[in-house]
Design a protein around this motif. Structure first.
Motif, PDB file in Angstrom:
ATOM      1  N   ARG A  18       0.866  -1.176   0.000  1.00 12.99           N
ATOM      2  CA  ARG A  18       0.000   0.000   0.000  1.00 12.99           C
ATOM      3  C   ARG A  18       0.898   1.220   0.000  1.00 12.99           C
ATOM      4  N   GLU A  74       1.528   4.151  -9.643  1.00 16.24           N
ATOM      5  CA  GLU A  74       1.135   2.778  -9.983  1.00 16.24           C
ATOM      6  C   GLU A  74       1.943   2.258 -11.166  1.00 16.24           C
ATOM      7  N   ALA A  90      -4.583   5.955  -3.037  1.00 15.40           N
ATOM      8  CA  ALA A  90      -3.461   5.092  -2.653  1.00 15.40           C
ATOM      9  C   ALA A  90      -3.305   3.987  -3.687  1.00 15.40           C
ATOM     10  N   VAL A 107      -2.606   0.216  -4.249  1.00 18.34           N
ATOM     11  CA  VAL A 107      -2.669  -1.029  -3.477  1.00 18.34           C
ATOM     12  C   VAL A 107      -2.532  -2.198  -4.433  1.00 18.34           C
ATOM     13  N   ALA A 109       5.514   3.894   1.328  1.00 21.29           N
ATOM     14  CA  ALA A 109       4.793   2.641   1.092  1.00 21.29           C
ATOM     15  C   ALA A 109       5.019   1.665   2.230  1.00 21.29           C
ATOM     16  N   PHE A 140      -1.994  -7.717   3.537  1.00 23.40           N
ATOM     17  CA  PHE A 140      -2.486  -6.367   3.246  1.00 23.40           C
ATOM     18  C   PHE A 140      -2.759  -5.590   4.525  1.00 23.40           C
ATOM     19  N   GLY A 162      -0.902  -2.092   5.629  1.00 20.75           N
ATOM     20  CA  GLY A 162      -1.553  -0.877   6.116  1.00 20.75           C
ATOM     21  C   GLY A 162      -0.898  -0.356   7.378  1.00 20.75           C
ATOM     22  N   GLY A 169      -5.777   4.228   8.035  1.00 17.57           N
ATOM     23  CA  GLY A 169      -5.478   2.869   7.607  1.00 17.57           C
ATOM     24  C   GLY A 169      -5.170   1.893   8.709  1.00 17.57           C
ATOM     25  N   THR A 216      -7.321  -0.751   5.372  1.00 19.87           N
ATOM     26  CA  THR A 216      -8.167  -0.421   4.240  1.00 19.87           C
ATOM     27  C   THR A 216      -7.759   0.903   3.645  1.00 19.87           C
ATOM     28  N   ALA A 217      -8.250   1.120   2.426  1.00 23.18           N
ATOM     29  CA  ALA A 217      -7.916   2.373   1.756  1.00 23.18           C
ATOM     30  C   ALA A 217      -8.913   3.437   2.136  1.00 23.18           C
TER      31      ALA A 217
END
Length: 398
Positions: free
Chosen positions: A195, A208, A230, A232, A248, A263, A267, A393, A397-398
């Motif tokens: 993330r 990205e 963000a 991910v 990151a 994940f 976060g 976060g 989660t985003a």
């Protein structure tokens, strides 16, 4: 020319002769296209015949009426979507269309000349067929590009939906394996969740692409998307940020079925790195127990109250005490090294350390003091009150 009765009968005879050869000419064209344009070998013959019939009948109407349809009258969107789905490039589609129109134009000239059509009418209708090719080509190019955009957006949505389900643990094993085949992932290999957020003026989509490009250069898979500003996704190896101003968090390696746990960890890594104002890509090996400092604000507050806030009543001298204590732990409890780095006498350092013990009622020789004081000092580095802090976060989660 249009409106000349004497030319109407011969023109219809030319059109009838052309119509009689539609099937034969279509067969020759199909062989020509599949032989010269490899991407058209993926298009079924029946579909090519349908498009050929449409083009041919449109051309006959232009020959009969002497007018070219407006661009919006060319219904090519469905054809464009089909060609994009089959991987036919725009250049190949335009090339195929122009070869088809050229064949029709050559047929018209041959039949019109053989039957003695008025030369002026031949020139006029040939010009109309050239114009038809130009107008239709522009329209085909426009709808093909739009179909490419729509396809790319659809692919991006599907990729994002898959990643959301994967990263939040809502996909079944069958769904994971099915999508893994589509996106080139190997279910037998470990992946790490990531993330990342851009800092400064960098855009998330640029970040990205950069992170994905790093994976391709290394020959390792990376599947990423942008969610709420963000980036991910999952990577095989930790990427390099390069010149990008990015922060990151990287989770531990795990299989695809449990990558949602990675994940959540990513976060927490991101939250910790941002809390300490760090740049680059960080995992647990970089951040260590500082992750817990950010995640446990109540404990951090307790230790700040116990070890550092009692020094505040001493004013500037309290700040000197805190700095000496920090250096004392940093330099392995070697008083002389602390004195040397601060350019003061060793007795000065000893006095400050003793005063710390008096103010806090603790002993620097106690193991618990070293651990708890390090925690308090790390909490102080955050530079903001911790009470009630949950940070962005916390749940990954985003």
């Amino acid at each position: 020319m249009p409106g000349q009765p004497v030319a109407a009968v011969p023109l219809e005879r030319v059109i009838a002769a052309m119509a009689a050869q539609q099937g034969h000419l279509g067969g020759l064209l199909h062989a020509d296209l599949t032989g010269r344009i490899p991407s058209y070998r993926a298009v079924p013959r029946e579909l090519l015949d349908q498009i050929w019939h449409r083009h041919f009948q449109r051309a006959l109407a232009v020959v009969r009426e002497g007018t070219v349809p407006a661009p919006e009258d060319f219904g090519e969107a469905e054809v464009a979507r089909d060609r994009v789905a089959r991987g036919v490039p725009l250049a190949d589609g335009l090339r195929a269309f122009r070869r088809a129109l050229s064949a029709i134009r050559d047929l018209f000239i041959a039949e019109a000349t053989e039957r003695g059509l008025d030369p002026g009418l031949i020139v006029d209708r040939t010009t109309c067929l050239w114009e038809l090719a130009d107008v239709a080509s522009l329209r085909i190019a426009a709808v093909h590009r739009q179909a490419e955009i729509d396809s790319a957006l659809s692919d991006a949505r599907r990729r994002a939906e898959f990643l959301r389900g994967l990263l939040h643990g809502t996909l079944s094993a069958a769904e994971i394996h099915s999508a893994a085949a589509i996106y080139g992932l190997d279910p037998s290999r470990p992946y790490r969740a990531i993330r990342a957020v851009p800092n400064g003026g960098a855009a998330p989509d640029v970040l990205e692409r950069s992170l994905a490009a790093h994976g391709r250069r290394k020959g390792r898979a990376a599947l990423l998307t942008v969610v709420d500003g963000a980036v991910v996704g999952i990577v095989e190896t930790g990427p390099e940020a390069g010149d990008l101003d990015v922060t990151a968090g990287l989770g531990p390696p795990t299989d695809l079925a449990t990558v949602h746990r990675s994940f959540r960890a990513a976060g927490r890594m991101l939250e910790t790195a941002r809390a300490y104002g760090l740049r680059g890509v960080h995992d647990l090996s970089d951040l260590s127990w500082r992750v817990a400092v950010v995640a446990e604000p109540e404990l951090a507050e307790l230790l700040l109250d116990r070890y550092l806030r009692p020094l505040e009543a001493e004013g500037e001298f309290g700040a000197l005490i805190e700095e000496s204590v920090r250096e004392y732990l940093k330099r392995g409890r070697h008083v002389r090294e602390v004195a040397r780095s601060a350019h003061v006498h060793v007795n000065t350092v000893r006095y400050r350390l003793r005063r710390f013990e008096e103010l806090t009622g603790t002993s620097l020789d106690a193991p618990d003091t070293a651990v708890e004081l390090s925690w308090a000092l790390a909490a102080r580095e955050l530079g903001a009150p911790l009470r009630g802090s949950t940070g962005p976060g916390r749940d990954g989660t985003a």
